[in-house]
Write a protein that holds these residues in place. Sequence first.
Motif, PDB file in Angstrom:
ATOM      1  N   TYR A 225      84.475  11.571 -52.799  1.00 13.91           N
ATOM      2  CA  TYR A 225      84.790  11.044 -51.508  1.00 13.91           C
ATOM      3  C   TYR A 225      83.470  10.289 -51.003  1.00 13.91           C
ATOM      4  O   TYR A 225      83.445   9.634 -49.971  1.00 13.91           O
ATOM      5  CB  TYR A 225      84.989  12.293 -50.755  1.00 13.91           C
ATOM      6  N   LEU A 226      82.082  10.489 -51.710  1.00 11.74           N
ATOM      7  CA  LEU A 226      81.149  10.183 -51.169  1.00 11.74           C
ATOM      8  C   LEU A 226      80.945   8.448 -51.049  1.00 11.74           C
ATOM      9  O   LEU A 226      80.534   8.038 -50.171  1.00 11.74           O
ATOM     10  CB  LEU A 226      79.568  10.463 -51.917  1.00 11.74           C
ATOM     11  N   HIS A 227      81.567   7.835 -51.828  1.00 15.05           N
ATOM     12  CA  HIS A 227      81.599   6.406 -51.774  1.00 15.05           C
ATOM     13  C   HIS A 227      82.431   5.684 -50.774  1.00 15.05           C
ATOM     14  O   HIS A 227      82.208   4.651 -50.364  1.00 15.05           O
ATOM     15  CB  HIS A 227      82.193   5.743 -53.217  1.00 15.05           C
ATOM     16  N   MET A 228      83.391   6.745 -50.050  1.00 16.28           N
ATOM     17  CA  MET A 228      84.208   6.184 -48.966  1.00 16.28           C
ATOM     18  C   MET A 228      83.319   5.936 -47.544  1.00 16.28           C
ATOM     19  O   MET A 228      83.640   5.709 -46.590  1.00 16.28           O
ATOM     20  CB  MET A 228      85.379   7.254 -48.724  1.00 16.28           C
ATOM     21  N   VAL A 229      82.079   6.695 -47.562  1.00 16.05           N
ATOM     22  CA  VAL A 229      81.351   6.859 -46.282  1.00 16.05           C
ATOM     23  C   VAL A 229      79.979   5.998 -46.480  1.00 16.05           C
ATOM     24  O   VAL A 229      79.364   5.895 -47.594  1.00 16.05           O
ATOM     25  CB  VAL A 229      81.033   8.353 -45.825  1.00 16.05           C
ATOM     26  N   GLY A 230      79.525   5.444 -45.473  1.00 17.82           N
ATOM     27  CA  GLY A 230      78.119   4.565 -45.347  1.00 17.82           C
ATOM     28  C   GLY A 230      78.157   3.473 -45.889  1.00 17.82           C
ATOM     29  O   GLY A 230      79.283   2.566 -46.189  1.00 17.82           O
ATOM     30  N   ASP A 231      76.995   2.815 -46.384  1.00 17.86           N
ATOM     31  CA  ASP A 231      76.936   1.514 -46.913  1.00 17.86           C
ATOM     32  C   ASP A 231      75.881   1.658 -47.829  1.00 17.86           C
ATOM     33  O   ASP A 231      75.454   2.616 -48.208  1.00 17.86           O
ATOM     34  CB  ASP A 231      76.561   0.510 -45.825  1.00 17.86           C
TER      35      ASP A 231
END
Length: 172
Positions: A49-55
């Motif tokens: 899921y981590l690639h779904m948040v932030g930039d």
Amino acid sequence: MQNATAREESFYGTPSGRVCVGLLGERMRWFWPDLKNQSVLGLGGAAPYLHMVGDSSTLRIGAYLGTTRADMACQTAQSCVVDPENLPFEDQRFDRIVLVHTLQGRENPVTVLRSAARALRDDGRLLMIVPSRLGGRARLRRTPFARDTAFTRPKLRQLLAAAMLRAEQWDE
């Protein structure tokens, strides 16, 4: 622990798993719309899921849960296996922490939450993705969430209070 991780990773590689990551990732962005220059720790099965948040300025670390010294090894620069009750991160290191499949099978989930809270900054936010006891668990049968501990809101409030935390927002 390695078998549980392998089952989760194989699920997230399937079309259903990718849809699950997409839907839950969208909700994560709703809770955390701007993570520019912030650090995010994903505990348990949160790595997909981590690639779904932030930039590109967001530091993302996925920490799988292990229980033996043999498990405690970094797998890549952004992921490692850690003891969930004694996280190897400095106090107040992360702006955000997301827990997925983290409370599954834990004798005392409060210690896991306290350990995560220790690594969380004072103004940080913790996001827990857990199945609802009142939801349609039959629909989760072929997912890692079917093995997770299911909660009601009162039970989650009680668990969070025992860990000296409180819920600010809910979503189902």
